[in-house]
Write a protein that holds these residues in place. Structure first.
Motif, PDB file in Angstrom:
ATOM      1  N   UNK A   9      11.791   3.842   9.203  1.00  0.00           N
ATOM      2  CA  UNK A   9      12.476   3.754   7.911  1.00  0.00           C
ATOM      3  C   UNK A   9      12.898   2.324   7.622  1.00  0.00           C
ATOM      4  N   UNK A  10      13.388   1.628   8.643  1.00  0.00           N
ATOM      5  CA  UNK A  10      13.833   0.241   8.460  1.00  0.00           C
ATOM      6  C   UNK A  10      12.673  -0.670   8.086  1.00  0.00           C
ATOM      7  N   UNK A  14      12.045  -2.639   4.667  1.00  0.00           N
ATOM      8  CA  UNK A  14      11.819  -4.090   4.663  1.00  0.00           C
ATOM      9  C   UNK A  14      10.617  -4.431   3.793  1.00  0.00           C
ATOM     10  N   UNK A  15       9.560  -3.638   3.892  1.00  0.00           N
ATOM     11  CA  UNK A  15       8.372  -3.852   3.055  1.00  0.00           C
ATOM     12  C   UNK A  15       8.731  -3.735   1.584  1.00  0.00           C
ATOM     13  N   UNK A 113       0.109   1.668  -1.180  1.00  0.00           N
ATOM     14  CA  UNK A 113       1.437   1.416  -0.610  1.00  0.00           C
ATOM     15  C   UNK A 113       2.040   2.699  -0.046  1.00  0.00           C
ATOM     16  N   UNK A 114       1.778   3.823  -0.720  1.00  0.00           N
ATOM     17  CA  UNK A 114       2.248   5.108  -0.208  1.00  0.00           C
ATOM     18  C   UNK A 114       1.613   5.391   1.158  1.00  0.00           C
ATOM     19  N   UNK A 115       0.312   5.135   1.263  1.00  0.00           N
ATOM     20  CA  UNK A 115      -0.383   5.335   2.540  1.00  0.00           C
ATOM     21  C   UNK A 115       0.160   4.372   3.595  1.00  0.00           C
ATOM     22  N   UNK A 116       0.551   3.156   3.175  1.00  0.00           N
ATOM     23  CA  UNK A 116       1.201   2.231   4.112  1.00  0.00           C
ATOM     24  C   UNK A 116       2.420   2.885   4.745  1.00  0.00           C
ATOM     25  N   UNK A 117       3.201   3.599   3.926  1.00  0.00           N
ATOM     26  CA  UNK A 117       4.369   4.296   4.448  1.00  0.00           C
ATOM     27  C   UNK A 117       3.986   5.353   5.466  1.00  0.00           C
ATOM     28  N   UNK A 118       2.878   6.059   5.209  1.00  0.00           N
ATOM     29  CA  UNK A 118       2.385   7.054   6.160  1.00  0.00           C
ATOM     30  C   UNK A 118       1.983   6.371   7.468  1.00  0.00           C
ATOM     31  N   UNK A 179       6.750   7.090   3.939  1.00  0.00           N
ATOM     32  CA  UNK A 179       7.266   7.261   5.301  1.00  0.00           C
ATOM     33  C   UNK A 179       8.149   8.502   5.397  1.00  0.00           C
ATOM     34  N   UNK A 180       9.055   8.678   4.426  1.00  0.00           N
ATOM     35  CA  UNK A 180       9.991   9.807   4.469  1.00  0.00           C
ATOM     36  C   UNK A 180       9.277  11.150   4.294  1.00  0.00           C
ATOM     37  N   UNK A 181       8.260  11.186   3.442  1.00  0.00           N
ATOM     38  CA  UNK A 181       7.526  12.433   3.208  1.00  0.00           C
ATOM     39  C   UNK A 181       6.652  12.792   4.404  1.00  0.00           C
ATOM     40  N   UNK A 182       6.026  11.780   5.012  1.00  0.00           N
ATOM     41  CA  UNK A 182       5.055  12.053   6.081  1.00  0.00           C
ATOM     42  C   UNK A 182       5.698  12.264   7.442  1.00  0.00           C
ATOM     43  N   UNK A 183       6.849  11.642   7.702  1.00  0.00           N
ATOM     44  CA  UNK A 183       7.402  11.658   9.057  1.00  0.00           C
ATOM     45  C   UNK A 183       7.683  13.059   9.594  1.00  0.00           C
ATOM     46  N   UNK A 184       8.278  13.968   8.785  1.00  0.00           N
ATOM     47  CA  UNK A 184       8.578  15.308   9.344  1.00  0.00           C
ATOM     48  C   UNK A 184       7.346  16.078   9.800  1.00  0.00           C
TER      49      UNK A 184
END
Length: 207
Positions: A9-10, A14-15, A113-118, A179-184
Motif C-alpha cells: 500500500x505504501x 508513493x507511485x 496503472x491499475x495493473x501496476x497496482x496489481x 493494489x487494494x482491489x487485488x490484494x485480498x
C-alpha cells in the motif's frame, strides 16, 4: 501477510504521489508545457511503445499462450472506441473534435496503472525483495506519466481544471486502487490471468 499489505500500500501510494507531482508541476508551468507539447507527445509515444514492446508484451507472453490474442483485443478494442467517439461525440459537437486525442491514451494509461497496482500486490506477496525491485522499476516512470496524461488531455480540448482531475484519477489514483482491489484475492489470481490483463493493457498502450 499484514506487513506485506502495508508495504504494498505504501509503495503504490508513493507511485500515486509521484504521478500527482508530475501533474501539478506541469500545470504550474502550463505556458512552458504548451510551448513544448510536441516534444512531450513524442516522448509519450516513445515511452508507451517502448514499455509495451520491451517490457509488457514479452512479460505477458511468458505468462500465457493467449497473450497475442489479448494484445490484438486491446488494440482493436480502443480502435472501435475511438471510432465511436469520432462518430457520436466529435462529429456531433465540433468543439469536442479532439477529445479522442486525450481520452484514448488516458484509458490506456489508466488501465496500465491499475495493473501496476496489481503487480505491487503480487510482487510483495512473493517477497519484500521482489517488491522492492518491482517498485524501483515502476516508480521511475510515474513522474513523466503524470505530465504526459495531463498534456494529452489538455491538447485534446479539456480545460486545465478538468485535465488535472481526470489525469489524477486515471494515472495517480489507479495504482493504489489496483493494489487494494487485488490484494485480498491475490493468492487466487493465476499467472495466466495476469498475463491476459498485461497483454490487454499493452494492446491499448500501443494503440
Amino acid at each position: 501477510m499484514e506487513n506485506t499489505f502495508w508495504t504494498a500500500l505504501a509503495t503504490s501510494t508513493l507511485a500515486a504521489a509521484i504521478t500527482s507531482l508530475g501533474i501539478s508541476t506541469i500545470r504550474r508551468f502550463t505556458g512552458w508545457g504548451q510551448r513544448n507539447t510536441t516534444y512531450f507527445i513524442c516522448f509519450a509515444a516513445g515511452v508507451l511503445i517502448s514499455a509495451s514492446f520491451l517490457h509488457i508484451i514479452p512479460k505477458s507472453f511468458t505468462m500465457t499462450s493467449q497473450a497475442p490474442a489479448f494484445v490484438l483485443l486491446g488494440f482493436f478494442g480502443l480502435h472501435l472506441f475511438n471510432r465511436f467517439l469520432t462518430s457520436f461525440v466529435c462529429e456531433k459537437d465540433p468543439e469536442k473534435k479532439d477529445y479522442a486525442f486525450g481520452i484514448i491514451p488516458m484509458f490506456g494509461i489508466g488501465f496500465h496503472s491499475f495493473i501496476d497496482g496489481v503487480i505491487y500486490s503480487i510482487a510483495f506477496t512473493v517477497s519484500i525483495f521482489t517488491g522492492v525491485l518491482a517498485t524501483m522499476g515502476m516508480v521511475l516512470h510515474e513522474f513523466p506519466e503524470g505530465i504526459i496524461t495531463y498534456l494529452l488531455l489538455l491538447r485534446g480540448g479539456f480545460t486545465e481544471r478538468r485535465s488535472l482531475w481526470v489525469a489524477f484519477l486515471a494515472a495517480a489514483a489507479t495504482p493504489p486502487l489496483g493494489m487494494l482491489i487485488s490484494y485480498p484475492v491475490i493468492r487466487e489470481i493465476e499467472s495466466r490471468t495476469l498475463g491476459m490483463l498485461l497483454s490487454l493493457s499493452a494492446g491499448a498502450l500501443v494503440y
